[in-house]
Design a protein around this motif. Structure first.
Motif, short mmCIF file in Angstrom:
data_model
loop_
_atom_site.label_atom_id
_atom_site.label_comp_id
_atom_site.label_asym_id
_atom_site.label_seq_id
_atom_site.Cartn_x
_atom_site.Cartn_y
_atom_site.Cartn_z
N ILE A 165 -11.68 -0.67 -0.80
CA ILE A 165 -11.16 0.56 -0.20
C ILE A 165 -11.49 0.52 1.29
N ASP A 184 -6.30 -0.09 -0.73
CA ASP A 184 -6.94 0.46 -1.92
C ASP A 184 -6.40 -0.30 -3.11
N GLU A 185 -7.23 -1.11 -3.77
CA GLU A 185 -6.79 -1.93 -4.90
C GLU A 185 -6.35 -1.06 -6.07
N GLN A 186 -6.99 0.10 -6.24
CA GLN A 186 -6.59 1.02 -7.29
C GLN A 186 -5.47 1.91 -6.76
N SER A 221 -13.79 -2.18 -6.28
CA SER A 221 -12.42 -2.26 -5.81
C SER A 221 -12.39 -2.00 -4.31
N GLN A 235 0.82 -1.19 0.00
CA GLN A 235 0.00 0.00 0.00
C GLN A 235 0.87 1.26 0.00
N SER A 291 -15.19 -8.14 -2.02
CA SER A 291 -15.69 -6.77 -2.07
C SER A 291 -17.20 -6.76 -2.24
#
Length: 587
Positions: free
Chosen positions: A398, A459-461, A396, A339, A391
């Motif tokens: 978060i 946060d995947e993005q 995505s 991250q 999820s």
């Protein structure tokens, strides 16, 4: 987290049979066929803690073996446990059922099947008696070694097994009668993270009957670092086996002798002894108090990985602080993305059980039922857990991963109670009066509470822009070289012979720039960093040579301001993100 196998064992000419990864069955006493069940589970999924005492430290998975049919009287298995047992520890087999005994056979560097990364393992031979019970369940423990030595009126030289290079020399007449000397070693080097302030492990010695020596006893200890002068060292001691505060330490000896990698000093009483840096006594006593209580400085971090089926895997690890960078590189090579906030620092006790929970628009799959997962910290092993992320609505993920510990919260409150004194006999009424006293005792209760250690953003993005990502020093040096080369090429394009000069460079600028702007992965940055570690000096020389070329051509645009900015960045003069922008985002 859990693996098992059921198989039929038959007579074989093979020396051993692999039951599971890291579990091999010796075949030399197998003469008849029988069925066998073998499994291993991480301790967090078992009730192992109810079988342990306070000093026990879990070192392995929990193993479960069952056999039926025409079984031999015993079976022998060799298990490979991830991690290394230190000199001041001893390995124990703790059976929960069945008859089990074992011995450590050595260390091996093994590469698990389907994995490219080698790890160091401790190998242990385990013998399981099948005459009474055809099953066994056990775990491997690592316990602090407590050594005992017999002493008498005669001179004695003691060489502990807990610390290579340590010696205790007792002269004749130091004790009047025979007795037992008790000794143990506490690891301290993990606390030398920022600078060397503690120069040896903590030696604790005492006599079983608390007899004090009549003559000085000479102690020799191996140093963590020999780059120290005798005048810079001082020996401190504590009368308590487990000091509670920094005030429990005092100066013991100012006279030390350093020879090679050992320090020698004399003591007139037995207690805990440690040589420390004379100018950092306060910091040393704070760290030693934690170290002897078996607390360790750690880094806690999390990473996520997209699997082939587009599912996300989360890893959470508690690593020793001085191994954190190495462990994060390990997970990056395995495809995990850390991250933006790569890690958080905290102090964790050996064998402590931490709780992992999630907050956000996602859930950790296994937490759905248990409402929280556990992670047991053992510094000489790899303390991590992996989970599947689920999820909400395929969004995505978060949110945050929370790592916390259980604590005992003391609550104080007062309650007024009335108590009466018994009536005095009539014959004493002239001297006493009937009195009623009101007492207000303080009630103290202990309640279970939770202390949050760290909160890790998920946060995947992820944003991979340079000013947002946490880079280690090697990566920063690499980007410095690449950015300087790109800037140099841009400046050459203003010259009339730009084509001739740029032809000497065998790379595509746009392609190179794209590698650092790629938002799909940061793994390439880490791999390139390692490839360039041995070439840092050459890369720097290239930049200097290019500067001379520019000066010969009369180019007055070039400046060494970028290098100055990088020096300021490495010296932490200003905020990290601001420096990166100043160094690399100039027009």
């Amino acid at each position: 987290n859990h693996a098992f196998r059921v198989c039929y064992i038959s007579d074989s000419t093979e020396e051993h049979l692999t039951l599971l990864t890291g579990i091999n069955l010796y075949m030399n006493n197998i003469t008849n066929g029988f069925f066998m069940y073998c499994s291993k589970s991480i301790p967090e999924y078992t009730d192992v803690e109810m079988h342990l005492v306070l000093e026990d430290r879990i070192f392995s998975d929990v193993y479960d073996i069952k056999a039926w049919g025409v079984t031999p009287k015993y079976i022998r298995v060799n298990i490979a446990v991830l991690g290394v047992v230190k000199q001041n520890q001893e390995v124990l087999i703790r059976p929960f059922e069945g008859s089990v005994e074992g011995d450590t056979t050595g260390r091996e560097v093994l590469t698990p099947e389907g994995d490219d990364h080698a790890e160091e393992y401790t190998t242990i031979d385990v013998k399981i008696d099948l005459t009474r019970m055809k099953s066994a369940k056990f775990v491997v423990l690592a316990k602090m070694r407590q050594e005992e030595f017999g002493v008498s009126e005669e001179s004695l030289r003691i060489i502990p097994q807990s610390e290579s290079g340590a010696e205790i020399n007792i002269s004749e007449g130091t004790f009047d009668s025979p007795g037992k000397l008790l000794l143990n070693i506490a690891q301290t080097n993990d606390w030398n993270t920022d600078e060397m302030i503690i120069f040896s492990n903590a030696l604790n010695i005492k006599m079983q009957n608390n007899v004090k020596p009549k003559k000085p006893v000479i102690i020799k200890l191996p140093l963590h670092s020999s780059e120290i002068q005798p005048d810079d060292l001082i020996v401190i001691s504590s009368e308590k086996d487990v000091p509670e505060t920094e005030d429990d330490w005092e100066i013991c000896s100012r006279n030390v002798n350093i020879q090679g990698n050992t320090v020698t000093f004399a003591v007139d009483h037995f207690t805990s002894f440690v040589p420390v840096l004379k100018t950092k006594i306060r910091q040393s006593t704070h760290a030693l108090t934690k170290a002897i209580a078996q607390y360790r400085p750690t880094e806690i971090f999390a990473g996520i990985k997209t699997e082939r089926d587009n599912k996300l895997t989360l890893v959470v690890e508690v690593s020793l602080k001085n191994l954190g960078k190495q462990r994060r590189k390990f997970w990056k090579k395995k495809g995990f993305r850390l991250q933006a906030s790569e890690y958080s620092e905290c102090t964790v006790k050996e064998g402590e059980t931490l709780k992992i929970s999630a907050e956000g628009n996602f859930e950790i799959y296994s937490i759905r039922e248990s409402r929280g997962e556990q992670l047991i910290f053992y510094p000489d092993n790899k303390s991590f857990r992996t989970f599947n992320i689920v999820s909400e609505g395929q969004e995505s993920p978060i949110g945050y991963i929370l790592v916390s510990r259980s604590t005992k919260k003391i609550v104080e409150y007062s309650v007024a109670e009335t108590s009466k004194i018994k009536r005095i006999p009539v014959c004493f009424n002239a001297f006493f009066k009937n009195v009623v006293e009101v007492e207000i005792p303080r009630k103290v209760t202990i309640e279970n509470a939770t202390e949050e250690l760290v909160s890790l953003p998920i946060d995947e993005q992820l944003l991979y822009d340079i000013q947002d990502i946490h880079l280690d020093e090697d990566a920063i040096q690499e980007i410095c070289v690449v950015k300087d080369v790109i800037k140099y090429v841009e400046e050459l394009k203003y010259e009339g012979d730009a084509k001739d000069n740029t032809a000497d460079f065998d790379f595509d600028k746009e392609k190179l720039q794209g590698e650092f702007d790629d938002k799909d992965t940061t793994d390439d940055i880490v791999v390139d960093t390692e490839d360039l570690e041995g070439d840092k000096e050459d890369s720097t020389e290239d930049v200097v040579i290019d500067e001379k070329v520019l000066q010969d051509e009369g180019d007055d645009k070039y400046s060494t301001q970028d290098d100055d900015d990088m020096d300021k960045f490495q010296n932490n003069d200003v905020d990290t993100n601001t420096q990166l922008r100043n160094a690399y985002e100039k027009p």
